[in-house]
Design an enzyme around this catalytic site. Structure first.
Site, PDB file in Angstrom:
ATOM      1  N   ASN A  66       7.728   5.944   7.432  1.00  0.00           N
ATOM      2  CA  ASN A  66       6.866   6.279   6.512  1.00  0.00           C
ATOM      3  C   ASN A  66       5.856   7.544   6.935  1.00  0.00           C
ATOM      4  OD1 ASN A  66       5.042   6.707   4.379  1.00  0.00           O
ATOM      5  ND2 ASN A  66       4.245   4.699   4.476  1.00  0.00           N
ATOM      6  N   LYS A  88       3.605   9.245   5.479  1.00  0.00           N
ATOM      7  CA  LYS A  88       2.576   9.551   4.719  1.00  0.00           C
ATOM      8  C   LYS A  88       2.322  10.865   4.490  1.00  0.00           C
ATOM      9  CE  LYS A  88       1.250   4.965   6.695  1.00  0.00           C
ATOM     10  NZ  LYS A  88       0.047   4.077   6.963  1.00  0.00           N
ATOM     11  N   HIS A 121       3.554   0.350  -1.839  1.00  0.00           N
ATOM     12  CA  HIS A 121       2.790   0.434  -0.621  1.00  0.00           C
ATOM     13  C   HIS A 121       1.270   0.145  -0.609  1.00  0.00           C
ATOM     14  CE1 HIS A 121       1.007   2.170   3.242  1.00  0.00           C
ATOM     15  NE2 HIS A 121       2.403   1.772   3.858  1.00  0.00           N
ATOM     16  N   GLU A 133      -1.274   1.423   0.429  1.00  0.00           N
ATOM     17  CA  GLU A 133      -2.314   2.481   0.032  1.00  0.00           C
ATOM     18  C   GLU A 133      -2.216   2.740  -1.273  1.00  0.00           C
ATOM     19  OE1 GLU A 133      -0.765   4.945   3.589  1.00  0.00           O
ATOM     20  OE2 GLU A 133      -1.390   3.564   4.770  1.00  0.00           O
ATOM     21  N   GLU A 136       4.166  -5.974   4.568  1.00  0.00           N
ATOM     22  CA  GLU A 136       3.513  -5.217   5.605  1.00  0.00           C
ATOM     23  C   GLU A 136       1.982  -5.637   5.255  1.00  0.00           C
ATOM     24  OE1 GLU A 136       5.043  -0.918   6.216  1.00  0.00           O
ATOM     25  OE2 GLU A 136       4.118  -0.912   4.252  1.00  0.00           O
ATOM     26  N   GLY A 170      -1.575   0.449  10.414  1.00  0.00           N
ATOM     27  CA  GLY A 170      -2.639   1.866  11.028  1.00  0.00           C
ATOM     28  C   GLY A 170      -3.658   1.235  11.873  1.00  0.00           C
ATOM     29  N   SER A 206       1.610  -1.575  12.520  1.00  0.00           N
ATOM     30  CA  SER A 206       1.676  -1.219  13.784  1.00  0.00           C
ATOM     31  C   SER A 206       2.737  -1.464  14.710  1.00  0.00           C
ATOM     32  CB  SER A 206       0.228  -1.969  14.305  1.00  0.00           C
ATOM     33  OG  SER A 206      -0.948  -1.246  13.618  1.00  0.00           O
TER      34      SER A 206
HETATM   35  C1  PEP Z   1       2.800   1.822   6.879  1.00  0.00           C
HETATM   36  O1  PEP Z   1       2.180   2.415   6.527  1.00  0.00           O
HETATM   37  O2  PEP Z   1       3.903   1.538   6.256  1.00  0.00           O
HETATM   38  C2  PEP Z   1       2.832   1.555   8.307  1.00  0.00           C
HETATM   39  C3  PEP Z   1       3.665   0.404   8.666  1.00  0.00           C
HETATM   40  O3  PEP Z   1       1.925   1.914   8.978  1.00  0.00           O
HETATM   41  P1  PEP Z   1       1.675   1.935  10.524  1.00  0.00           P
HETATM   42  O4  PEP Z   1       3.136   1.519  11.365  1.00  0.00           O
HETATM   43  O5  PEP Z   1       1.021   3.249  11.128  1.00  0.00           O
HETATM   44  O6  PEP Z   1       1.068   0.570  10.743  1.00  0.00           O
END
Ligand code: PEP
Length: 248
Positions: A9, A11, A92, A94, A164, A170, A210
């Protein structure tokens, strides 16, 4: 056997040139992938990448459920389909947090995506507060029930789920393999209860939060984890490739 997937992803990152280069770098360095690979790109770059020949599947990070109309700045699932896009992220954290998308609205996105033959990658996950207050399981199951469990059996099979935890996205904090596996098992059990064991066993459930080269293997070897949705580490070809190779 259920499908294994590693998906990036991106973003709101990368220039057009960097995006094409990243896609090319990953494709050139992985010759015989043992899993399906996706890159969810900024929508502006979709045509650039969708039209390229290659085995990496290109997806959108968002899509509006209405077919067309006065929704300035939005792109509909119908328009994505008309541009050759075959997968989309829905739910997601966000989008849920920053753009206030509710389970009900996400449900309409799931329906619109499927109507347009686009595979929804349906994301779910609890906040730190919800985990600490012991509500995490109920929150995640509600997100899935309200967004997806209205679907008939032949359609639920098309959903890719991504767990997630918001506190892991992040932040550099990863769910432990056991914490992630427990939630994935819970999701699989919920699918079995609402549909049947065969559908549940074949459902692909990705972990995101992460995930990086140093922890991907321990996560991906857990029984109920079928790959990952990768944010930050998908922006560096070497890191993303190493993560993919843990499934090879
Ligand atoms: C994401 O935004 O889907 C995600 C998993 O981000 P990160 O790997 O940076 O934590």
């Amino acid at each position: 056997m259920r499908k294994k997937i590693v998906a990036g992803n991106w973003k709101m990152n990368l220039t057009a040139e960097e995006a094409v280069q990243l896609n090319r770098d990953v494709e050139n360095q992985i010759m015989d992938p043992k899993c399906d690979i996706y890159q969810f790109t900024p929508s502006l770059y979709l045509p650039l990448l969708v039209e390229k020949e290659g085995y990496i599947q290109i997806g959108a990070q968002n899509g509006h459920p209405e077919k067309k109309g006065a929704f300035t700045g939005e792109i509909s699932m119908f328009q994505l389909q008309s541009s050759g896009v075959q997968s989309v992220l829905i739910g997601h954290s966000e989008r849920r947090q920053l753009f206030h998308e509710t389970n009900d609205f996400l449900k309409s996105k799931v329906d619109a995506a499927l109507e347009n033959n686009i595979t929804p990658f349906y994301c779910c996950g609890e906040t730190l507060e919800e985990r600490e207050s012991g509500k995490h399981e109920a929150v995640v199951i509600d997100q899935i029930k309200e967004g997806c469990f209205h679907l008939p059996a032949e359609k639920i099979r098309k959903i890719v789920f991504a767990y997630e935890p918001v506190w892991a996205i992040g932040t550099g904090k990863t769910a432990s393999p056991e914490q992630a596996n427990d939630m994935h098992r819970l999701i699989r059990n919920a699918i079995a209860e609402n549909y049947d064991n065969e559908i549940a066993e074949n459902a692909t459930i990705l972990y995101g939060g992460s995930c990086k080269p140093t922890n991907a293997k321990e996560l991906f070897t857990m029984e109920h984890i079928d790959g990952g949705l990768i944010g930050g580490a998908s922006l560096k070809a070497d890191d993303f490739i190493q993560i993919i190779n843990t499934l090879n």
